[in-house]
Scaffold this active site. Sequence first.
Site, PDB file in Angstrom:
ATOM      1  N   SER A 123       0.838  -1.200   0.000  1.00  0.00           N
ATOM      2  CA  SER A 123       0.000   0.000   0.000  1.00  0.00           C
ATOM      3  C   SER A 123       0.872   1.248   0.000  1.00  0.00           C
ATOM      4  CB  SER A 123      -0.854  -0.028   1.269  1.00  0.00           C
ATOM      5  OG  SER A 123      -1.454   1.223   1.495  1.00  0.00           O
ATOM      6  N   TYR A 148      -2.588  -0.950  10.650  1.00  0.00           N
ATOM      7  CA  TYR A 148      -2.775  -1.699   9.395  1.00  0.00           C
ATOM      8  C   TYR A 148      -1.597  -1.420   8.456  1.00  0.00           C
ATOM      9  CZ  TYR A 148      -4.049  -2.145   4.506  1.00  0.00           C
ATOM     10  OH  TYR A 148      -4.005  -2.421   3.175  1.00  0.00           O
ATOM     11  N   LYS A 152       1.791  -3.679   6.675  1.00  0.00           N
ATOM     12  CA  LYS A 152       2.236  -3.726   5.271  1.00  0.00           C
ATOM     13  C   LYS A 152       3.735  -3.445   5.192  1.00  0.00           C
ATOM     14  CE  LYS A 152      -1.595  -4.755   3.331  1.00  0.00           C
ATOM     15  NZ  LYS A 152      -1.757  -6.085   2.747  1.00  0.00           N
TER      16      LYS A 152
END
Length: 338
Positions: A123, A148, A152
């Site tokens: 991302s 979150y 990543k």
Amino acid sequence: MILVAGGAGYIGSHTCVELIKHGYEILVLDNFSNSSAKVFDRLKKITDQDIPYVDVDICDEAGLESVFSTYDIQAVIHFAGLKAVGESMLNPLVYFENNIAGTSTLLKVMKRHTVKHMIFSSSATVYGEINPSPYQESMQTGMPTNTYGYTKLVVEQMLQKLDQAEEGWSIALLRYFNPIGAHPSGLIGEHPKGIPNNLLPYVTQVAVGLREKLSIFGGDYDTADGTAVRDYLHVVDLAVAHVLALKNRLDHTGCDIWNVGTGNGYSVLDIKNTFEQVNQLQVPFEIVARREGDLASFYADSSKIQNELGWEVQYQLDDMLAHSWNWQKNNPNGYESA
Ligand code: NAD
Ligand code: WQD
């Protein structure tokens, strides 16, 4: 055969269509924690194929072992992850276990079976707050503003270290910007559980009458109209990027990074106004306080993926917003309305 982990989800299901279109044989692996097996009926309508799938969790080593022993897997496209930013702040351990430990387990089983090609869903959040747009792959990563995003970044670093330590790995880190839209058929799309976190599902749910009005988070950013700017891309263009990355990785070793974004920035008001104009309807809204952790503006430098993989954007903002609405109005309750 290509294993599509998390292939029943939003981006994964669109990627299944493109993989089949390009002649790949695929197997979907999913635990259906954020998806429905009903998607396979829709995929059959689009592709005219019964896509095989297994209900397995990437944290379940024995389950993975059985899949890799049963099927002849050549490469893994790895979408299987949890992605709700707010939930990740409340329950970090769930995100560490699912996204980080799950990926580690998947890699362990891949290695045991000498499967060393992986396309990973990363991302743009890994660029953090320190980098100016347009983001380039050569920039140092920053610290994502939420847990979150942190998962990543950790998985990216795990994959880079694995590649440095061991011969033969072939890994693509695809850094997605903001995927929106749905398949032009209106048969597959995104249907988040509960209140949507992301902008587009919220807009379409207001338009279909499931929610009263859109709250625009912040009208005082240093942008042309005061609302935040993002690089929105059509999910089918993103799906095609996976096919191109897979083709590339099947011929190369090493770990490489590609941004997947169009390079165009649109504000929240641009999105609302264009959605109304393209679909001829009104989206009631109000401007409220900024959302914690949001950046004012970010968009991609997309030259690397264009030059190296030959990726070209097929769909513009109007198409993204028309296709999002086509999906939502025909499937107000997602796959449950089938
Ligand atoms: P999604 O939730 O629709 O798809 C993820 C799929 O993975 C779901 O079908 C879910 O059931 C499955 N899954 C989750 N945990 C699993 C596990 N432990 N074992 C097996 N299956 C599991 O999400 P999406 O929007 O399609 O995103 C796909 C990937 O791309 C995710 O990793 C996400 O973090 C990443 N990503 C998404 C965006 C975005 O804006 N949608 C942006 C950047 C990166
Ligand atoms: C876009 C813009 C909001 C909802 C997140 C993750 C990122 C990636 C994609 C995926 C922002 C505004 C939103 C609403 C609003 N993740 N907005 N009202 O925050 O750019 O990125 O999703 O797995 O890692 O961080 O996307 O769609 O949430 O927001 O005004 O009801 O819309 O403030 O400016 P974001 P988004």
